[in-house]
Design an enzyme around this catalytic site. Structure first.
Site, PDB file in Angstrom:
ATOM      1  NE  ARG A   1      -3.792  -2.408   0.013  1.00 14.62           N
ATOM      2  CZ  ARG A   1      -3.286  -3.593  -0.385  1.00 14.62           C
ATOM      3  NH1 ARG A   1      -2.183  -3.889  -1.031  1.00 14.62           N
ATOM      4  NH2 ARG A   1      -4.370  -4.509  -0.398  1.00 14.62           N
TER       5      ARG A   1
ATOM      6  CB  SER B   1      -9.200  -0.539   3.865  1.00 14.74           C
ATOM      7  OG  SER B   1     -10.131  -1.542   3.171  1.00 14.74           O
TER       8      SER B   1
ATOM      9  CD  GLU C   1      -5.479   1.504   2.136  1.00 14.82           C
ATOM     10  OE1 GLU C   1      -5.925   0.989   0.900  1.00 14.82           O
ATOM     11  OE2 GLU C   1      -5.483   0.394   3.043  1.00 14.82           O
TER      12      GLU C   1
END
Length: 350
Positions: free
Chosen positions: A159, A236, A342
């Site tokens: 990520r 998320s 995130e």
């Protein structure tokens, strides 16, 4: 115009200036012009990975509206799929699948635009963009030049990439190496393999994998639907924590002390010497159930998936951040694990 109109969370105040670029040349010119005057620049794609402060943004918000796709044969059953940064990601995935190209199907249903995918190294259901990305064209803001940069130079990891958290470059287009023949990439994710009725590592028709992924995502409120507040989110909100073996051992002891020795803890392979824990599992075991409400009930964990923080209507960004802090602190207090956000934070932080 408030940036709430440009984000999937529907949160955020106005920018000082707003403009939309519909070609790569317009995008380059707009960024160069802002840089020449010293204005801060906020690049807007689909707005699916942004948390924007209530005060807005004190500079130029440039919406990336560039379009264009091209398929070129590479030989040996491979093709190069070149896509402009402003293209809608899921439409690109659908197009690839419809053309019998495999490699992107497990990334179906992810909101946002193509330009954001290498920045975040977007991933889902056992596949990451890094597995198929070959290169990107970048505007280097320090020099004003456009360069083609190979994927291996982007520092792609879980990520993240060297592009994340910095404004030194702008993605103009991306190139992906996909397989012809209509088959998916190997199915690596256990839940998806079970739904498809195959073993992990098997391949299936790419359209079958896409349909299964979309159904799984819908069940978790991860496919955008204006009528469903569970999708008024940034997807998320926390990344799954990566822990080295020593740290993980200590965390497992704390989990056993709190939940009992017989509770199975899901962990997954990650980088060498590290394992990945499920952030959603930790959040739930720390006492935060699906639908858990934040301040005034204006924000909540999704009723379908505890990893998504949602705007239930009438919320402010600070409401969302307060809920995120509550969840982060609760998991840290329960298990000693620090969760990290995130989405990209614009003018705000936890």
């Amino acid at each position: 115009m408030p940036l709430a109109e440009c984000t999937t969370l529907r949160l955020g105040g106005p920018p000082a200036r707003f403009l939309r670029a519909t070609t790569a040349a317009e995008l380059v010119d707009a960024v160069r012009a802002a840089d020449a005057t010293g204005d801060p620049v906020l690049l807007l794609g689909g707005g699916s990975n942004l948390v924007v402060a209530d005060a807005g943004f004190p500079g130029a918000a440039i919406q990336v509206g560039t379009t264009g796709r091209r398929v070129d044969p590479l030989g040996d059953g491979l093709v190069q799929f070149t896509v402009e940064a402003g293209e809608d990601w899921d439409s690109v995935v659908a197009d690839a699948v419809s053309q019998g190209l495999g490699g992107l199907e497990c990334l179906s249903g992810i909101p946002g635009q193509v330009g954001a995918t290498p920045v975040q190294n977007v991933g889902a259901y056992g596949v990451e963009v890094s597995q198929v990305l070959t290169s990107v064209d970048l505007l280097d803001r320090a020099t004003g030049r456009v360069n083609q940069v190979p994927a291996e130079a982007l520092g792609l990891a879980y990520r993240t990439s060297v592009l994340k958290g910095t404004d030194r470059a702008v993605v103009l287009r991306a190139r992906f190496a996909l397989t012809s023949g209509g088959q998916s990439a190997p199915i690596r994710y256990g839940e998806l393999a079970r739904v498809l009725g195959v073993e992990q590592g098997d391949r299936v028709p790419a359209d079958a994998a896409r349909k299964a992924v979309l159904e799984l995502r819908r069940g978790k409120g991860m496919v955008l639907d204006a009528a469903d507040h569970d999708t008024w989110s940034a997807g998320s909100f926390f990344t799954n924590p990566l822990l080295d073996e020593t740290t993980l051992g200590g965390v497992l002891i704390r989990i056993a002390e709190r939940l009992g020795d017989d509770v199975p803890v899901p962990t997954y392979p990650a980088t060498p010497g590290h394992r990945k824990l499920s952030a959603a599992w930790l959040i739930e075991r720390a006492g935060f159930a699906k639908g858990h409400r934040g301040p005034g009930g204006r924000v909540a964990l999704s009723g379908k998936h505890t990893l998504a923080l949602t705007n239930r209507g009438g919320a402010a960004t600070e409401d969302l951040l307060d809920l995120a802090r509550e969840v982060r602190d609760g998991v840290r207090g329960a298990f000693g694990v620090e969760l990290h956000p995130e989405p990209v934070m614009v003018g705000c932080s936890l």
